[in-house]
Write an enzyme that holds these catalytic residues in place. Structure first.
Site, PDB file in Angstrom:
ATOM      1  N   CYS A 194      35.348  21.367  19.441  1.00  0.00           N
ATOM      2  CA  CYS A 194      34.516  21.493  20.609  1.00  0.00           C
ATOM      3  C   CYS A 194      34.245  22.893  20.875  1.00  0.00           C
ATOM      4  CB  CYS A 194      35.019  20.576  21.746  1.00  0.00           C
ATOM      5  SG  CYS A 194      36.666  20.968  22.041  1.00  0.00           S
TER       6      CYS A 194
ATOM      7  N   CYS B 202      42.075  19.566  17.932  1.00  0.00           N
ATOM      8  CA  CYS B 202      41.358  20.014  16.790  1.00  0.00           C
ATOM      9  C   CYS B 202      40.505  21.263  17.186  1.00  0.00           C
ATOM     10  CB  CYS B 202      40.600  19.185  16.068  1.00  0.00           C
ATOM     11  SG  CYS B 202      39.120  18.613  16.877  1.00  0.00           S
TER      12      CYS B 202
ATOM     13  N   CYS C 202      42.984  13.935  24.212  1.00  0.00           N
ATOM     14  CA  CYS C 202      42.572  15.160  22.930  1.00  0.00           C
ATOM     15  C   CYS C 202      43.740  15.293  21.989  1.00  0.00           C
ATOM     16  CB  CYS C 202      42.525  16.613  23.849  1.00  0.00           C
ATOM     17  SG  CYS C 202      42.204  17.831  22.848  1.00  0.00           S
TER      18      CYS C 202
ATOM     19  N   CYS D  55      30.727  25.031  20.750  1.00  0.00           N
ATOM     20  CA  CYS D  55      30.144  25.466  22.072  1.00  0.00           C
ATOM     21  C   CYS D  55      29.889  26.953  21.738  1.00  0.00           C
ATOM     22  CB  CYS D  55      31.038  24.990  23.129  1.00  0.00           C
ATOM     23  SG  CYS D  55      30.501  25.654  24.833  1.00  0.00           S
TER      24      CYS D  55
ATOM     25  N   PHE E 225       0.929  -1.072  -0.164  1.00  0.00           N
ATOM     26  CA  PHE E 225      -0.035   0.096   0.279  1.00  0.00           C
ATOM     27  C   PHE E 225       0.849   1.215  -0.118  1.00  0.00           C
ATOM     28  CE2 PHE E 225      -3.298  -2.971   2.628  1.00  0.00           C
ATOM     29  CZ  PHE E 225      -3.774  -3.128   1.641  1.00  0.00           C
ATOM     30  N   SER E 226       2.258   1.158  -0.561  1.00  0.00           N
ATOM     31  CA  SER E 226       3.007   1.995  -0.159  1.00  0.00           C
ATOM     32  C   SER E 226       4.112   2.659  -1.313  1.00  0.00           C
ATOM     33  CB  SER E 226       3.580   1.831   1.036  1.00  0.00           C
ATOM     34  OG  SER E 226       4.095   0.546   0.889  1.00  0.00           O
ATOM     35  N   CYS E 227       3.909   2.170  -2.512  1.00  0.00           N
ATOM     36  CA  CYS E 227       4.830   2.176  -3.566  1.00  0.00           C
ATOM     37  C   CYS E 227       4.784   3.796  -3.721  1.00  0.00           C
ATOM     38  CB  CYS E 227       4.420   1.378  -4.876  1.00  0.00           C
ATOM     39  SG  CYS E 227       5.590   1.922  -6.215  1.00  0.00           S
TER      40      CYS E 227
ATOM     41  N   THR F 134       9.578   3.636   1.073  1.00  0.00           N
ATOM     42  CA  THR F 134      10.526   4.897   1.285  1.00  0.00           C
ATOM     43  C   THR F 134       9.984   6.275   1.370  1.00  0.00           C
ATOM     44  OG1 THR F 134      10.060   4.628  -1.184  1.00  0.00           O
ATOM     45  CG2 THR F 134      12.193   3.551  -0.378  1.00  0.00           C
TER      46      THR F 134
ATOM     47  N   CYS G  31      28.370  25.556  31.438  1.00  0.00           N
ATOM     48  CA  CYS G  31      27.997  24.462  30.486  1.00  0.00           C
ATOM     49  C   CYS G  31      26.419  23.866  30.504  1.00  0.00           C
ATOM     50  CB  CYS G  31      28.681  23.074  30.802  1.00  0.00           C
ATOM     51  SG  CYS G  31      28.476  21.685  29.893  1.00  0.00           S
TER      52      CYS G  31
END
Lengths: 364, 441
Positions: free
Chosen positions: A302, A299, A296, A306, A117-119, A184, A330
Site C-alpha cells: 500500500c 507487506c 495487516c 500510494c 457475423f463475427s468469426c 473474440t 488521501c
C-alpha cells in the site's frame, strides 16, 4: 426452508432450464462433447458453426466435419435431450450458402439459429468478422435467412469495431430476433522469444487471431450494456465472453437465495440504471481510505503504490512494518485496496462535506 | 541397494520451473523486504524472488550468486524457518514463501540453462588489482571471502588441506542431504571468477599465517573450520566403536560407507546431541543398517537446536528420541570395545544463558543403554569457548595478527554455513578497505 430459486429463463420464446449455454466454439464441436455438457448441467448449446462443404475454412474456426454429420448430431441431440436448447450456428460466404445452411439446421430440428457475423479468422472479403463490420452485409444475409426459416434468429457480433449498435440495428432490419455478443477480440496472444513467431506457431507462421478469456469480459459487458441502453434496438441479448468464475448453477442458485431473487429474469438489466457517464458523478462528496490494521500482514505494498501512483498519503513505520495514513492527503483513489493482499483491510470511508484535502506537494 | 548408494544423492527434490514460478507468485513483494533482513549472508531474497516472479530468471540467478557464492548450498542447507522464512509476511496470509527452495532452484536452473552469472563485459569488471591475498581453508567462509575478493579484482589463492574443496559441505554433511556433484558445480562457478585453488596443501603449524604474509600475500584469511574432535576423556579416546560426528560424517564422505556399515549394521547405535549434525549422524546410521538408533538429548524437544522438519524426518526414519537424558560416560569391555552409555534422567530447570531451560539431573535415576557403536555429536556447546578457536572481530574479522583475518567455525565454533558465508564477505570487505588504504597512502 425458502423455495429454491428458479433458474429457468425465456429467450426468443423458448424456455431454458438455466441461463448457461455452451457458446459456438471448440467446446461444442460434436454431439459427444455437447452431451457431456448437458449431463453436467448446461441448458443448451450454440452448436459449433457449420459452413457449406468445401468452404475455405481453418479449423477450429468452424466445425471440422462436413455438414451432414453435423446435422445428424444436431438431430440426435434434439431427440435425446428434448428439454435442452440447441442453436444451430451458421456462417455462409454467399447468399445461397446462408440459405442452404439455415434450411439444413431447421430441418435437423434446431431450436434457433445463430448467424455468425463475427468469426475472427476469415480472410475472404464478405465473410466472418468482415461481415459484422459491414452493416449492409449484416442486413442482407439476415434477410436471406429470414426468408427461408421461421426459427428465431440471433445475430452474433464482433467486438472488433467502435460501435456495435450499428450492425445490431442492421441485423434487426434484416429480421433478427436477438443479438449475441461478443465474439473474440482480435489480438496476438504472445510472441515466441526464441523464434519471434507469434503464437500459436503454425510451422513458423502466426496470425492475428481471436483472443478470449477473462480479459475480454469487461469488453463484452461494455458492448452488451451499450446495446441494452439502445431503446431503438430493444432486442433480447445473449452475453458471451470471458466468464470463468462461479460453479455456475450452484453459484447462481446460492446467490439468488441469499439475495432473495426468485427468477433469473429479475436480475436482467439490474446494473443499467447505475451505469452513467463519468460527468454524472457527484464530485462534491469525498472520502478517504480506511485501514483496519489489526488485519495487516506488513507487506507495505500500500505504501509503495500510494507513494508511486497515489496521493503520497502514506508513511511507512519501519519498526512496526505498518502504513500510517495522513488522512488529509488521501485522494481516495483506493489503489491501495487493489494491491492489499488481505480481504477487507482497506475500505472507503466517506468524509463530511466540509472536509478539505491537502494538495500533493509541489517541487520547485 | 548398496549402503554407499544411499549417501550419493540428495533425497529432497528441488523445485522445477513451474513450481518455482508458482511459489514466487505467492510473494507479496514487500516494501523493505523483511526476508532480506533475515538472511545473515545478505543473499537478498526479496530481490531475487521479485525478479523470479516477473520472469527475470537470469537476473534472479545473478542476484543470488553475486550476494552469496554458495547460494545453492545455503538454499539446500539453511535452517530457513528461523532465518529468512521466519520474517516472511506471507505467513500472515497462509504460510511463508519457500525461500530456500527457490534459491536452490535458481542455482540448479542456472546450470541447466548454462547461464553464467559472472560472465560480464570486460568493461563492467572492476580493475585488476595486483595485490595477492591468501585464504586458508576452502569451506564456506574461505570460499565466500575468495569470491568477494576475486570479484573485486584481487588475486586470491585458496589453500585447502584436504583433497577436495568445500569444508563441511564436502566432509561434514551426509550426501543424502547435500551431494558432491552439486558442490562441484557451485565451486566451478567460483573458479570462473579467477580464484586459484590449491588442494591437499595444508597451511598449519606455528607461524603459518606469518609465513604467507612474508611470501608476498598482503592479507591472510584464516577459515580452517573446526575439525579436531572434542576432547574426550583420556580413557575413552581409543574406545572401539566410539566416533566423533566429524570422524563419522567425514568417513562417509570419503567413501567409507561400506567399512562403517560393517561395524554398525544390525547393531544398536546412540547419537548424543540434538542439533542438525546429530540428526545427520542418526539418519546416516539408519542408512548404514543399524538395528536401532537412539538420539540422546539432555533437554526436551522444544529446546532442540535442529529444525522441526529435520527432527520430524529423523523421527519418521525410525530414530528413537530419548529426551531428558544426560549421558554420563561410556561402558567398555576389557578389550576397549564400547558396550554402552551411562545415562541419568533430567528435568528442566530455570533458563540458562542460551535462553533455554537447563537440564537438571534427577538423583538416583542413573541407568545405562546398551548400544554398541556410538557417534557423538561433535561439539557440545559447553566446551566451545575453550580449545583452538581464533579470536576475531565480529564486524571486521581482524585478528591480533596484522594482515591476518579469520572467520567461520574456527572463530564462531560450530555454526551455520550461511554465517560462515557472511564472515567470508565481511573479511573480504575488511581486507579490501585495508588494502585500499595502503594503496592510497
Amino acid at each position: 426452508m425458502a423455495k429454491k430459486p428458479d433458474l429457468s429463463v425465456e429467450f426468443c420464446g423458448k424456455t431454458f432450464l438455466n441461463p448457461f449455454l455452451l457458446s459456438s466454439s471448440p467446446v461444442s464441436n460434436s454431439a459427444l462433447m455437447v452431451e457431456k455438457s448437458f449431463e453436467a448441467g448446461w441448458a443448451g448449446v450454440a452448436y459449433k458453426t457449420v459452413v457449406a462443404d468445401n468452404a475455405p475454412i481453418i479449423h477450429p474456426s468452424t466445425s471440422d466435419r462436413g455438414l451432414k454429420p453435423n446435422m445428424r448430431d444436431i438431430a440426435y441431440l434434439k431427440k435425446r435431450w428434448p428439454k435442452h436448447v440447441v442453436i444451430g450456428s451458421i456462417m455462409g460466404f454467399r447468399n445461397e450458402e446462408w440459405a442452404e445452411l439455415a434450411v439444413a439446421c431447421t430441418d435437423a430440428g434446431a431450436d434457433m439459429l445463430e448467424l455468425n457475423f463475427s468469426c475472427p479468422h476469415m480472410t475472404v472479403e464478405g465473410s466472418g468478422a468482415k461481415v459484422g463490420q459491414t452493416d449492409h452485409l449484416v442486413e442482407k444475409f439476415t434477410t436471406t435467412v429470414r426468408k427461408v426459416t421461421r426459427l428465431p434468429l440471433i445475430a452474433k457480433m464482433t467486438p472488433n469495431l467502435a460501435d456495435m449498435n450499428e450492425p445490431a440495428m442492421a441485423a434487426k432490419r434484416g429480421g433478427a430476433d436477438a443479438i449475441s455478443a461478443i465474439n473474440t477480440v482480435r489480438g496476438i496472444s504472445e510472441v515466441g522469444l526464441e523464434d519471434f513467431v507469434p503464437k500459436p506457431n503454425v510451422f513458423g507462421k502466426g496470425a492475428i487471431s481471436g483472443y478470449s478469456g477473462p480479459a475480454v469480459k469487461p469488453i463484452g459487458l461494455r458492448f452488451i450494456a451499450e446495446m441494452a441502453k439502445n431503446k431503438e434496438l430493444n432486442l433480447p441479448l445473449s452475453g458471451i465472453g470471458g466468464i470463468q468464475t462461479w460453479d455456475m448453477i450452484e453459484g447462481l442458485t446460492d446467490y439468488m437465495a441469499l439475495h432473495n431473487v426468485k427468477r433469473v429474469k429479475d436480475l436482467v438489466g439490474k446494473a443499467l440504471p447505475h451505469l452513467c457517464e463519468t460527468g454524472d458523478f457527484d464530485l462534491k462528496r469525498q472520502g478517504i481510505s480506511s485501514y483496519d490494521l489489526d488485519k495487516c500482514v506488513g507487506c507495505g505494498q500500500c505504501y509503495v503504490v500510494c507513494r508511486d501512483s497515489g496521493g503520497q498519503a502514506l508513511e511507512w513505520n519501519e519498526k512496526k512494518r505498518r502504513p500510517e495514513l495522513n488522512e488529509d492527503k488521501c485522494l481516495s483513489c483506493m489503489v491501495c485496496s487493489f494491491v492489499c493482499p488481505v480481504d477487507g483491510l482497506i475500505t472507503f470511508k466517506e468524509m463530511p462535506a466540509d472536509w478539505k484535502r491537502r494538495e500533493t506537494v509541489t517541487l520547485g | 541397494m548398496k549402503s554407499s548408494d544411499r549417501f550419493s544423492r540428495m533425497e529432497e527434490k528441488g523445485f522445477d520451473l513451474s513450481q518455482a514460478v508458482a511459489e514466487a507468485g505467492r510473494c507479496l513483494l514487500c516494501h523493505e523486504p523483511p526476508c532480506s533482513k533475515g538472511c545473515p549472508a545478505g543473499t537478498d531474497p526479496g530481490a531475487f524472488i521479485r525478479k523470479l516472479r516477473f520472469r527475470n530468471i537470469t537476473g534472479a540467478i545473478r542476484t543470488v550468486k553475486k550476494n552469496n557464492i554458495l547460494g545453492g548450498a545455503c538454499g539446500v542447507l539453511c535452517p530457513t524457518a528461523r532465518l529468512c522464512e521466519k520474517e516472511c509476511c506471507a505467513t500472515g496470509i497462509d504460510r511463508p514463501i519457500r525461500i530456500g527452495k527457490l534459491q536452490r532452484f535458481l542455482i540448479e536452473h542456472s546450470w541447466k540453462i548454462g547461464f553464467k552469472p559472472f560472465d560480464a563485459d570486460a568493461s563492467e569488471r572492476p580493475p585488476r588489482r595486483k595485490e595477492k591475498v591468501a585464504v586458508v581453508g576452502a569451506g564456506p567462509a574461505g570460499l565466500s571471502c575468495a569470491a568477494e575478493l576475486a570479484a573485486n579484482g584481487f588475486q586470491v589463492t585458496v589453500f585447502e588441506a584436504r583433497p577436495e574443496p568445500g569444508g563441511v559441505l564436502r566432509y561434514g554433511v551426509p550426501g543424502f542431504r547435500f551431494q558432491t556433484e552439486f558442490l562441484k558445480k557451485e565451486i566451478d562457478d567460483l573458479l570462473s571468477l579467477g580464484v586459484e585453488l590449491k588442494c591437499s596443501t595444508p597451511m598449519t603449524g606455528d607461524g603459518a599465517a606469518e609465513k604467507l604474509l612474508q611470501q608476498g600475500y598482503r592479507a591472510v584469511f584464516l577459515a580452517t573450520g573446526l575439525w579436531k574432535p572434542v576432547r574426550l576423556k583420556k580413557d575413552q579416546r581409543d574406545l572401539k566403536g566410539l566416533f566423533t560426528s566429524m570422524e563419522f560424517l567425514s568417513a562417509l564422505r570419503e567413501g567409507k560407507a561400506g567399512e562403517l556399515s560393517k561395524s554398525i549394521k544390525g547393531k544398536v547405535c546412540a547419537v548424543i546431541g540434538g542439533g542438525s549434525v546429530a540428526m545427520d549422524c542418526a539418519r546416516s546410521a539408519v542408512r548404514l543398517g543399524a538395528a536401532d538408533v537412539y538420539l540422546l538429548y539432555r533437554r526436551s524437544l522444544a529446546q532442540m537446536p535442529a529444525e522441526e522438519d529435520e527432527r520430524t524426518e529423523t523421527m519418521n526414519e525410525g530414530v528413537h528420541f530419548l529426551t531428558l537424558n544426560q549421558p554420563l560416560g561410556f561402558l567398555a569391555d576389557s578389550k576397549g570395545k564400547l558396550k554402552g552409555v551411562k545415562l541419568i534422567r533430567t528435568t528442566l530447570g530455570a533458563r540458562d544463558s542460551s535462553g533455554r531451560r537447563k537440564p537438571v539431573e534427577v538423583k538416583g535415576t542413573g541407568w545405562s543403554l546398551p548400544p554398541v557403536p556410538s557417534a557423538r555429536s561433535a561439539y557440545p556447546s559447553l566446551k566451545l569457548e575453550r580449545g583452538g578457536l581464533i579470536r576475531a572481530g565480529e564486524k571486521d574479522c581482524r585478528t591480533s595478527l596484522r594482515g591476518g583475518f579469520a572467520g567461520g567455525d574456527i572463530v564462531r565454533g560450530p555454526d551455520l554455513v550461511v554465517r560462515a558465508v557472511r564472515d567470508g564477505k565481511t573479511a573480504a570487505r575488511s581486507i579490501m578497505s585495508m588494502l585500499d588504504q595502503k594503496a592510497g597512502a
